[in-house]
Structure formats: C-alpha cells, structure tokens
Design an enzyme around this catalytic site. Structure first.
Site, PDB file in Angstrom:
ATOM      1  CG  HIS A  36      -5.849   2.023   5.129  1.00 59.22           C
ATOM      2  ND1 HIS A  36      -5.433   3.024   5.974  1.00 59.22           N
ATOM      3  CD2 HIS A  36      -4.828   1.141   5.043  1.00 59.22           C
ATOM      4  CE1 HIS A  36      -4.199   2.763   6.363  1.00 59.22           C
ATOM      5  NE2 HIS A  36      -3.805   1.627   5.816  1.00 59.22           N
TER       6      HIS A  36
ATOM      7  CB  SER B  65       4.978  -1.352  12.072  1.00 55.30           C
ATOM      8  OG  SER B  65       4.567  -0.007  12.266  1.00 55.30           O
TER       9      SER B  65
ATOM     10  N   GLY C 228       2.828  -1.009   4.285  1.00 52.48           N
ATOM     11  CA  GLY C 228       2.851   0.405   3.921  1.00 52.48           C
ATOM     12  C   GLY C 228       4.276   0.868   3.668  1.00 52.48           C
ATOM     13  N   GLY C 229       4.876   1.493   4.656  1.00 53.41           N
ATOM     14  CA  GLY C 229       6.214   2.090   4.524  1.00 53.41           C
ATOM     15  C   GLY C 229       7.256   1.183   3.872  1.00 53.41           C
TER      16      GLY C 229
ATOM     17  CG  ASN D 233      -1.717   1.226   1.418  1.00 52.57           C
ATOM     18  OD1 ASN D 233      -1.792   2.050   0.510  1.00 52.57           O
ATOM     19  ND2 ASN D 233      -2.336   1.375   2.580  1.00 52.57           N
ATOM     20  CD1 TRP D 234       3.358   0.850  -2.984  1.00 52.38           C
ATOM     21  CD2 TRP D 234       3.617   2.146  -4.801  1.00 52.38           C
ATOM     22  NE1 TRP D 234       4.051   0.120  -3.920  1.00 52.38           N
ATOM     23  CE2 TRP D 234       4.221   0.888  -5.051  1.00 52.38           C
ATOM     24  CE3 TRP D 234       3.649   3.112  -5.796  1.00 52.38           C
ATOM     25  CZ2 TRP D 234       4.858   0.592  -6.253  1.00 52.38           C
ATOM     26  CZ3 TRP D 234       4.276   2.812  -6.999  1.00 52.38           C
ATOM     27  CH2 TRP D 234       4.877   1.574  -7.222  1.00 52.38           C
ATOM     28  CE  LYS D 235      -0.151   3.392   4.666  1.00 49.97           C
ATOM     29  NZ  LYS D 235      -0.140   3.548   6.105  1.00 49.97           N
TER      30      LYS D 235
ATOM     31  CD  GLU E 205      -3.600  -2.358   7.409  1.00 46.00           C
ATOM     32  OE1 GLU E 205      -2.482  -2.608   6.927  1.00 46.00           O
ATOM     33  OE2 GLU E 205      -4.225  -1.323   7.162  1.00 46.00           O
TER      34      GLU E 205
ATOM     35  N   GLY F 212       2.196   2.590  10.650  1.00 47.82           N
ATOM     36  CA  GLY F 212       3.151   3.687  10.478  1.00 47.82           C
ATOM     37  C   GLY F 212       3.839   4.125  11.751  1.00 47.82           C
TER      38      GLY F 212
ATOM     39  CD  GLU G  68      -3.008   5.736   6.576  1.00 45.49           C
ATOM     40  OE1 GLU G  68      -2.981   5.734   5.329  1.00 45.49           O
ATOM     41  OE2 GLU G  68      -2.083   5.267   7.270  1.00 45.49           O
TER      42      GLU G  68
HETATM   43  P1  PGA Z   1       2.716   0.539   7.621  1.00 51.88           P
HETATM   44  O1  PGA Z   1       1.272   0.700   6.944  1.00 51.88           O
HETATM   45  O2  PGA Z   1       3.280  -0.771   7.103  1.00 51.88           O
HETATM   46  O3  PGA Z   1       3.502   1.726   7.134  1.00 51.88           O
HETATM   47  O4  PGA Z   1       2.523   0.512   9.083  1.00 51.88           O
HETATM   48  C1  PGA Z   1       0.418  -0.395   6.762  1.00 51.88           C
HETATM   49  C2  PGA Z   1      -0.884   0.046   6.169  1.00 51.88           C
HETATM   50  O5  PGA Z   1      -1.332   1.150   6.501  1.00 51.88           O
HETATM   51  O6  PGA Z   1      -1.509  -0.671   5.376  1.00 51.88           O
END
Ligand code: PGA
Length: 260
Positions: free
Chosen positions: A96, A214, A235-236, A9-11, A168, A174, A98
């Site tokens: 998600h 994470s 994500g990251g 997930n590149w956001k 999640e 994050g 967010e």
């Molecule tokens: P993260 O994000 O790996 O940066 O914690 C995961 C996600 O939001 O899907």
C-alpha cells in the site's frame, strides 16, 4: 467474466468494540445479498480474531493490511504469514502506498512479500500507483510499468493468476480527489497489457484489477462499470456500514450485464 471484488481497508481505525459494531451492522444489511460480488474486510491486526468469528456464515471474507516477508524470528512488531493463516485470513494487502511512503517499502520488498503470501496460499492484493508529481510530469505509464515489473519479479503465470492488483493513484488516496473513470480505466488497460506481454493473454484477461483512491457511494458505479475495473479497494468509505453497503450495491449493479 471476472468476478468483481470490494475490499475495505480500515487502516488504523476501529478497536475491537467498534469492529464488532461495524461487522454486525454489515451482517444485518447483507441479509438479502445474493453473493454477486466478493466482499473482503481488512481490519487492523488486533481486530482480526474477533472479525473472523463475526463474519462466520456471512459472505464476507477476511484480509490483513500487511504481512512480513520473513517466516519468524527477531522482527519486533512484525506479523507473519503463518500467524495470519492461523486466524483464517485469506487475503493480504501488500505494498500500500502508505507502507511505501511511511515505512519505506520498495518494489523489491513488496515482491518478497507477494512471494511469501503465495507460498502460504493467500490472495495478495498488490498496490501500485503514481504520485501527483509523477502524473503531472506525464510519467504515469513509466512508473506503472516499473512497479508492475518490480512487484511481479520472478513470478510464474500460475502465481500471477492468484493475485489481485490494486491501482491506487497516490494523489487520490484519502484526498477526496479520484481518478475519473476514464483515467482509471486507461491505467488498468495498461496493467493488463503489461501482464499480457510478460505472461499471456489468458493470464491478463483473468487478472482482477481493483481501483482505489477516494471511492465513495457517489463515484463507485461510474468507476466500477468501466470494462477494465474489477472492483474497489475502499479506505474511508469502508468505515461506516451505510457508505460501504452503497459501494457494494453499486458494484452489484455494475456487475449486471447491460445495466444502466
Ligand atoms: P481512500 O483509501 O478510499 O480513503 O482514499 C483507499 C486506500 O488507501 O486503499
């Protein structure tokens, strides 16, 4: 046997040029990949077309990070299922945290999106998870139960067979703090139990449940080798080819029976 899946997930990261660089690096690194697990990239909307052409003839598949529950019309800034299908997206991340936190998406909205995605033959990756406050208050199970009921509302067994759940925990996204393999495994087991009660054991047993929050090259193997964890939503660590490839490699190793 459930096939494991790693999704990136590149956001809101990477323009078109950066998208091409990352995908070309991944292509190079995936030369010896033997298709042991599924790999999905979810770049931002403006990069989807270019990403689709770059992943042609590779094991990587394409996903979007969100999608409207409406078909078309006066919804400024929204993107429809039909538009995503025409690009060749096969997956879509829905609900998600967010989106829930900053864009006020509720379980009801997520449920409408899941229904739309299934109608358009997408594989929805449906996100759920508790906040830190909820975990500390000892109500994680209650929150997960409510979310599962909400996002799966009025779905049939055949529908549920086509979706992926991503657990999640919000406090792990994050933040560098991740659920221990045991903590994550317990919640995954609860999700499977709930789906078994609402639908059937076979539906629960085949349901793919990813962990997200994470995930990195150091913790991936321990998480992915848990019996109830069928993949990761990253994500990251999906933003560099090196980190993402290490997670894919850990997933491949965790997929080998009796590997230690
Ligand atoms: P993260 O994000 O790996 O940066 O914690 C995961 C996600 O939001 O899907």
């Amino acid at each position: 046997m459930r096939r494991k899946i790693i999704a990136g997930n590149w956001k809101m990261n990477k323009d078109i040029r950066e998208t091409a660089t990352l995908i070309n690096e991944l292509k190079e690194r995936l030369k010896d990949f033997k298709n042991e697990v599924d790999i999905v990239l979810c770049p931002p909307f403006p990069s989807l077309v270019v990403a689709k052409s770059l992943i042609k003839d590779t094991p990587m598949k394409l996903g979007a990070q969100n999608m409207s529950q409406h078909d078309e019309g006066a919804f400024t800034g929204e993107v429809s299922a039909k538009m995503l299908t025409s690009i060749g997206c096969e997956y879509v991340i829905l609900g998600h945290s967010e989106r829930r936190q900053y864009f006020k998406e509720t379980d009801e909205i997520v449920n409408a999106k899941v229904k739309k995605a299934l109608k358009t033959r997408f594989t929805p990756i449906v996100c759920i998870g508790e906040t830190l406050e909820e975990r500390e208050a000892g109500i994680t199970d209650r929150i997960i139960t409510t979310q599962i009921k909400g996002v799966l509302h009025e779905l049939s067994s055949t529908d549920v067979e086509k979706i992926i759940i991503a657990y999640e925990p919000v406090w792990a996204i994050g933040t560098g703090k991740y659920a221990t393999p045991d903590q994550a495994n317990q919640v995954h087991r609860l999700i499977r139990k709930l789906v078994g009660q609402h639908y059937s054991c076979p539906v629960a047993e085949t349901l793919i449940i990813q962990y997200g929050g994470s995930v990195n090259s150091q913790n991936a193997y321990a998480l992915l080798s848990q019996p109830e964890i069928d993949g990761a939503l990253v994500g990251g660590a999906s933003l560099t080819s090196d980190a993402f490839m290490r997670i894919i490699q850990a997933c491949v190793e965790a997929s080998i029976p009796n590997h230690s």
